[in-house]
Write a protein that holds these residues in place. Structure first.
Motif, PDB file in Angstrom:
ATOM      1  N   VAL A 256       0.986  -1.326  -0.115  1.00 24.33           N
ATOM      2  CA  VAL A 256      -0.032  -0.078  -0.039  1.00 24.33           C
ATOM      3  C   VAL A 256       0.897   1.309  -0.035  1.00 24.33           C
ATOM      4  O   VAL A 256       0.277   2.327   0.303  1.00 24.33           O
ATOM      5  CB  VAL A 256      -0.767   0.029   1.115  1.00 24.33           C
ATOM      6  CG1 VAL A 256      -2.153  -1.094   1.204  1.00 24.33           C
ATOM      7  CG2 VAL A 256      -0.128  -0.108   2.407  1.00 24.33           C
ATOM      8  N   HIS A 595     -14.756  -2.547   0.004  1.00 25.37           N
ATOM      9  CA  HIS A 595     -13.372  -3.387   0.136  1.00 25.37           C
ATOM     10  C   HIS A 595     -13.451  -4.891   0.023  1.00 25.37           C
ATOM     11  O   HIS A 595     -12.845  -5.536  -0.848  1.00 25.37           O
ATOM     12  CB  HIS A 595     -12.763  -2.993   1.541  1.00 25.37           C
ATOM     13  CG  HIS A 595     -11.556  -3.644   2.051  1.00 25.37           C
ATOM     14  ND1 HIS A 595     -10.270  -3.831   1.420  1.00 25.37           N
ATOM     15  CD2 HIS A 595     -11.348  -4.776   2.982  1.00 25.37           C
ATOM     16  CE1 HIS A 595      -9.467  -4.566   1.882  1.00 25.37           C
ATOM     17  NE2 HIS A 595     -10.193  -5.366   2.811  1.00 25.37           N
ATOM     18  N   TRP A 673     -15.094   1.097   8.729  1.00 28.45           N
ATOM     19  CA  TRP A 673     -13.930   1.056   8.165  1.00 28.45           C
ATOM     20  C   TRP A 673     -12.790   1.115   9.225  1.00 28.45           C
ATOM     21  O   TRP A 673     -11.688   0.884   9.086  1.00 28.45           O
ATOM     22  CB  TRP A 673     -13.868   2.252   7.164  1.00 28.45           C
ATOM     23  CG  TRP A 673     -12.435   2.063   6.310  1.00 28.45           C
ATOM     24  CD1 TRP A 673     -11.564   3.160   6.334  1.00 28.45           C
ATOM     25  CD2 TRP A 673     -11.952   1.332   5.575  1.00 28.45           C
ATOM     26  NE1 TRP A 673     -10.522   2.883   5.509  1.00 28.45           N
ATOM     27  CE2 TRP A 673     -10.901   1.536   5.095  1.00 28.45           C
ATOM     28  CE3 TRP A 673     -12.465  -0.157   5.432  1.00 28.45           C
ATOM     29  CZ2 TRP A 673      -9.963   0.781   4.319  1.00 28.45           C
ATOM     30  CZ3 TRP A 673     -11.582  -0.980   4.415  1.00 28.45           C
ATOM     31  CH2 TRP A 673     -10.452  -0.488   4.089  1.00 28.45           C
ATOM     32  N   ASN A 677      -9.867  -0.596   9.276  1.00 31.97           N
ATOM     33  CA  ASN A 677      -8.561  -0.103   8.929  1.00 31.97           C
ATOM     34  C   ASN A 677      -7.717   0.416  10.280  1.00 31.97           C
ATOM     35  O   ASN A 677      -7.308   1.773  10.386  1.00 31.97           O
ATOM     36  CB  ASN A 677      -8.974   1.004   7.737  1.00 31.97           C
ATOM     37  CG  ASN A 677      -7.601   1.486   7.178  1.00 31.97           C
ATOM     38  OD1 ASN A 677      -6.700   0.904   6.967  1.00 31.97           O
ATOM     39  ND2 ASN A 677      -7.471   2.750   7.128  1.00 31.97           N
ATOM     40  N   SER A 705      -7.786   4.913   2.717  1.00 30.98           N
ATOM     41  CA  SER A 705      -7.542   3.514   2.278  1.00 30.98           C
ATOM     42  C   SER A 705      -6.397   3.578   1.026  1.00 30.98           C
ATOM     43  O   SER A 705      -5.697   4.731   1.065  1.00 30.98           O
ATOM     44  CB  SER A 705      -8.888   2.983   1.581  1.00 30.98           C
ATOM     45  OG  SER A 705      -8.917   3.617   0.273  1.00 30.98           O
ATOM     46  N   SER A 706      -6.112   2.410   0.497  1.00 26.27           N
ATOM     47  CA  SER A 706      -4.979   2.258  -0.439  1.00 26.27           C
ATOM     48  C   SER A 706      -5.076   3.167  -1.454  1.00 26.27           C
ATOM     49  O   SER A 706      -4.056   3.562  -1.922  1.00 26.27           O
ATOM     50  CB  SER A 706      -4.910   0.930  -0.903  1.00 26.27           C
ATOM     51  OG  SER A 706      -4.724  -0.083   0.240  1.00 26.27           O
ATOM     52  N   THR A 712      -3.691   5.050   3.860  1.00 30.06           N
ATOM     53  CA  THR A 712      -3.590   4.447   5.198  1.00 30.06           C
ATOM     54  C   THR A 712      -4.032   3.419   5.044  1.00 30.06           C
ATOM     55  O   THR A 712      -5.111   3.168   5.048  1.00 30.06           O
ATOM     56  CB  THR A 712      -3.668   5.307   6.289  1.00 30.06           C
ATOM     57  OG1 THR A 712      -3.167   6.380   6.286  1.00 30.06           O
ATOM     58  CG2 THR A 712      -3.149   4.404   7.675  1.00 30.06           C
ATOM     59  N   ARG A 713      -3.271   1.992   5.199  1.00 27.20           N
ATOM     60  CA  ARG A 713      -3.738   0.585   5.273  1.00 27.20           C
ATOM     61  C   ARG A 713      -2.821  -0.367   5.960  1.00 27.20           C
ATOM     62  O   ARG A 713      -1.639  -0.330   5.282  1.00 27.20           O
ATOM     63  CB  ARG A 713      -4.155   0.255   3.863  1.00 27.20           C
ATOM     64  CG  ARG A 713      -4.845  -1.110   3.625  1.00 27.20           C
ATOM     65  CD  ARG A 713      -6.095  -0.969   3.987  1.00 27.20           C
ATOM     66  NE  ARG A 713      -6.962  -2.305   3.831  1.00 27.20           N
ATOM     67  CZ  ARG A 713      -7.322  -2.926   4.816  1.00 27.20           C
ATOM     68  NH1 ARG A 713      -6.899  -2.453   6.116  1.00 27.20           N
ATOM     69  NH2 ARG A 713      -7.754  -4.190   4.523  1.00 27.20           N
TER      70      ARG A 713
END
Length: 787
Positions: A256, A595, A673, A677, A705-706, A712-713
């Motif tokens: 990521v 996701h 999430w 996450n 997210s990716s 950030t993941r």
């Protein structure tokens, strides 16, 4: 054990080796401003101050690169040490240190002297980790600085394991499908060099309302929650966890990685001067891989981000210019299939004859056990890093070439204009980077710098035969032919690890680009603006709109009109996608739903070919493949048993909900999430047990997210954020993940974390007046006789 090793912040202190008194001011964030009357004293002080905050991290980095972790962790670190020894980074670092110019060697030696002064004066008060593990660090050397450089080189360029997986996947799906799986083209790409057509408008699904989200979670509202809610938290031992964490960094970096840099000309800003931003997304841990310094001495006035163990500043600004990097993902590693003689294991076949491999003998010290000896075969292509019976895979890598590792990045800080900047960039060996530039005269620019291989044949994406001379490298792309821009029309340059060269570019670069959605979103937020300020750039860095999630949401909504999911909650979630803003915030169940739905789509399409090993297709641009398939709806990718892609999407929705129930439980509130996450900054010694609650930071439900700018993941994310205002450097912003200090007990151990999570940038004073006003501590290092 906790308090005595902490850095001295105020007062006076003698320091052997200084030529004159040197002042170390710190602001309320613990950032040091080192003022010296000579470059020698500045470097000695920087080494001392950095070691006072980060010594154990520095020791760990050099050990991880050299393959010396088993010496402190014991047998559980042997697997990683064997891999590092096979690579030969220790040998390459020693050669690089010996090849340094006298001036560069003096810089590193002065810095090392400061580190060693800290070690000598704190031999009985070493940081907590040394006390817990009952060992003392050896002196710091120029080789250690090059080892840290090599560690970063590997983390940013290692692809050889992916090449093995890619060869396997290609063998299972065939060349035609492999070409589609490893997709190069996307309508979201923004080409900087070699474009054969004008830039196209983004697809309709990308047309979201403008404006970036920067403060989704204010510091007072961070959603911390018990770590027991995270699955898979059980570990076997602290030492094994530390080894696993360190071993994962080079191999998982491709998962990521999401660095961003962007720069705009003064025509788009409120001040009339350029703005530049950079956030490098790397493995997140305690402490951060970066350290912020302001260094002032005759000929130097530079502020920015250094890597503990490496002198000067890597990313930042001086009085005249600012610069920042993202990884350009150039393919600089190739694997060669070598056939070894079953009757003589150190002979391999080349041009029909058996030839002797060079055998490098490595001895690995192991805590509590006898040393382990490792023999590494080195063929004409490089060290054998993987072996199956009589077949070995030899690695050719730019870092291992003569002169492959240099010391140019830290020297950027003395450049004063674009020509001087290019002179330094020309000397960079690697890892190759996308570099953005701005100066106080209003210029902006972009250049790729570093050694990028030219191949005789093939592209290096899969292992190639090593038994003939048909494959191999013939040199490197000349610097003047690497991608470069200066004051482009439109006044915007942005990169985010995405594709930068098109089909018109002369040389092979890579096809291992990151998905293009972050780059597209940055341009979307910058274009049309005329009043940009540092706070706008800060907000863009924290933006969490996911363009591919928005696209998938539209596809699922359209499919549900004819093929509604069979699961009631899945149907409800699909309906909630109507009007959803595409933001991957911690409270979003929609993001979690999409996701898992995307993962289900991939598995359904790939299982007929890859069986239960779909994880081997761990490709940067797999989301590009999914989107291309959903956009074009080709029959050959529709799995057996589905009448059309609408049914496939409905099944993915059902599978997504089933998976969330399995992993997170039946309550929808637990599907948010922020649960999926969650982020915990982990100290290598604190993945379990009571130290976890002391040394780790978090966990926290995190936005992004990716596929968002704030990428950030899974333990990766923006390890730093930087915004430079070329109109007034005192308006610039700099921040780290937890804080400046790596010593538990320091007030600067985790004091930046809340600001970092919430996207509130931290002002970085630069002028003497602003620095004096921001001063919280003042330490005067007095010259003392050398011992």
């Amino acid at each position: 054990m906790v308090r005595r090793p902490l850095a001295k912040l105020d007062g006076e202190m003698p320091l052997a080796g200084l030529k004159a008194a040197t002042v170390v001011d710190r602001d309320r964030w613990g950032v040091p401003w080192i003022r010296a009357s000579s470059v020698h004293d500045m470097l000695v002080a920087q080494g001392y101050v950095t070691a006072s905050d980060r010594l154990w991290q520095m020791d760990l980095l050099r050990r991880a690169a050299a393959g010396d972790l088993a010496e402190i962790f014991g047998p559980v670190a042997l697997a990683q040490d064997r891999e590092r020894r096979a690579l030969g980074l220790g040998e390459a670092a020693r050669a690089a240190a010996e090849a340094l110019s006298p001036d560069n060697r003096a810089i590193i030696d002065d810095y090392a002297r400061g580190v060693n002064l800290y070690i000598e004066t704190h031999r009985w008060n070493l940081p907590l980790e040394f006390r817990l593990m009952r060992y003392r660090p050896r002196p710091w050397t120029a080789t250690d600085t090059m080892l840290v450089t090599g560690y970063m080189y590997e983390m940013l360029t290692s692809t050889w394991k992916e090449e093995l997986d890619r060869a396997w996947v290609t063998s299972r799906v065939g060349p035609k499908r492999a070409k589609e799986l490893f997709a190069v083209d996307s309508p979201y790409d923004h080409i900087l060099a070699g474009a054969t057509t004008p830039p196209a408008s983004l697809p309709a699904e990308a047309n979201l309302a403008p404006g970036a989200n920067s403060q989704a979670n204010a510091p007072a509202e961070l959603s911390f929650f018990p770590t027991g809610l995270k699955p898979g938290s059980g570990r076997r031992s602290a030492w094994l966890d530390a080894q696993a964490l360190l071993g994962a960094l080079p191999s998982q970096i491709g998962a990521v990685l999401g660095s961003n840099n962007f720069v705009v000309s003064g025509s788009l800003t409120a001040s009339g001067k350029p703005l530049l931003a950079n956030d490098t997304h790397l493995p997140l841990s305690v402490p951060c891989i970066w350290y912020i310094d302001h260094l002032t001495a005759p000929g130097w006035n530079v502020e920015g981000f250094s890597i503990p163990g490496v002198p000067l500043v890597i990313i930042g600004h001086n009085d005249h210019i600012a610069w920042g990097f993202t990884d350009d993902l150039a393919d600089v590693q190739d694997l060669y299939v070598e056939t070894f003689n079953p009757n003589s294991p150190h002979e391999y076949r080349y041009n029909g004859k058996w030839v002797d491999a060079t055998v490098r003998h490595e001895t690995i010290p192991v805590h509590g056990h006898h040393p382990v000896t490792v023999d590494v075969d080195v063929t004409r292509h490089g060290p054998v890093v993987y072996r199956e019976g009589n077949t070995g895979y030899a690695l050719e890598w730019t870092a291992l070439e003569p002169g492959g590792m240099g010391f140019a990045f830290p020297l950027i800080g003395r450049a004063q204009n674009w020509p001087q900047f290019l002179d330094v960039m020309r000397e960079i060996r690697g890892p190759a980077q996308n570099t953005v530039y701005a100066d106080v005269d209003g210029n902006i620019g972009f250049v790729v710098a570093g050694r990028i291989s030219i191949r005789k044949k093939g592209d290096g994406t899969v292992p190639v035969p090593g038994d003939t001379g048909a494959y191999g490298w013939t040199g490197h792309i000349p610097f003047d032919q690497l991608p470069q821009l200066f004051n482009p029309p439109g006044g915007i340059i942005a990169t985010a690890n995405g594709r930068i060269v098109g089909p018109g570019y002369k040389y092979w670069f890579t096809d291992r680009w990151a998905p293009p959605y972050r780059t597209a979103r940055i341009y979307q937020l910058l274009q049309g603006r005329k009043d940009l300020q540092p706070s706008d750039f800060d907000a863009i860095q924290s933006d969490v709109v996911s363009l591919p999630d928005r696209f998938l949401a539209q596809q699922m909504l359209a499919a549900a009109a004819k093929h509604p999911p069979s699961d009631r909650e899945a149907r409800q979630l699909v309906l909630r996608l109507k009007g959803w803003d595409g933001r991957a915030v911690a409270d979003s169940v929609e993001t979690s739903f999409l996701h898992y739905a995307r993962r289900a789509l991939l598995e359904d399409m790939l299982k007929p070919y890859l069986g239960d090993q779909t994880n081997k297709y761990d490709w940067w641009r797999n989301v590009v493949f999914v989107n291309n398939v959903l956009r074009k709806r080709p029959g050959e990718w529709l799995p057996h048993g589905y009448a059309d892609y609408g049914q496939l999407l409905a099944a993915a929705a059902d599978q997504s909900v089933a998976r969330m129930r399995q992993v997170w439980g039946p309550r929808e509130d637990d599907w948010r999430w922020g649960r999926v996450n969650s982020l915990e900054l982990q100290h290598p010694l604190a993945l379990r047990g009571p130290l976890r609650w002391l040394l780790n930071v978090g966990p926290v439900g995190h936005d992004g997210s990716s596929y968002t700018i704030n990428a950030t993941r899974g333990g990766f994310g923006p390890a730093m954020r930087f915004v430079a205002d070329l109109g007034n450097f005192d308006n610039s912003l700099m921040e780290l993940t937890p804080g400046e200090s790596g010593q538990y007990g320091s007030p600067y151990y985790r004091n930046e974390f809340a600001r970092w999570v919430s996207g509130h940038g931290i002002h970085a004073s630069f002028s003497p007046e602003a620095e004096t006003k921001a001063r919280k501590h003042e330490l005067i290092l007095e010259a003392a006789p050398s011992r």
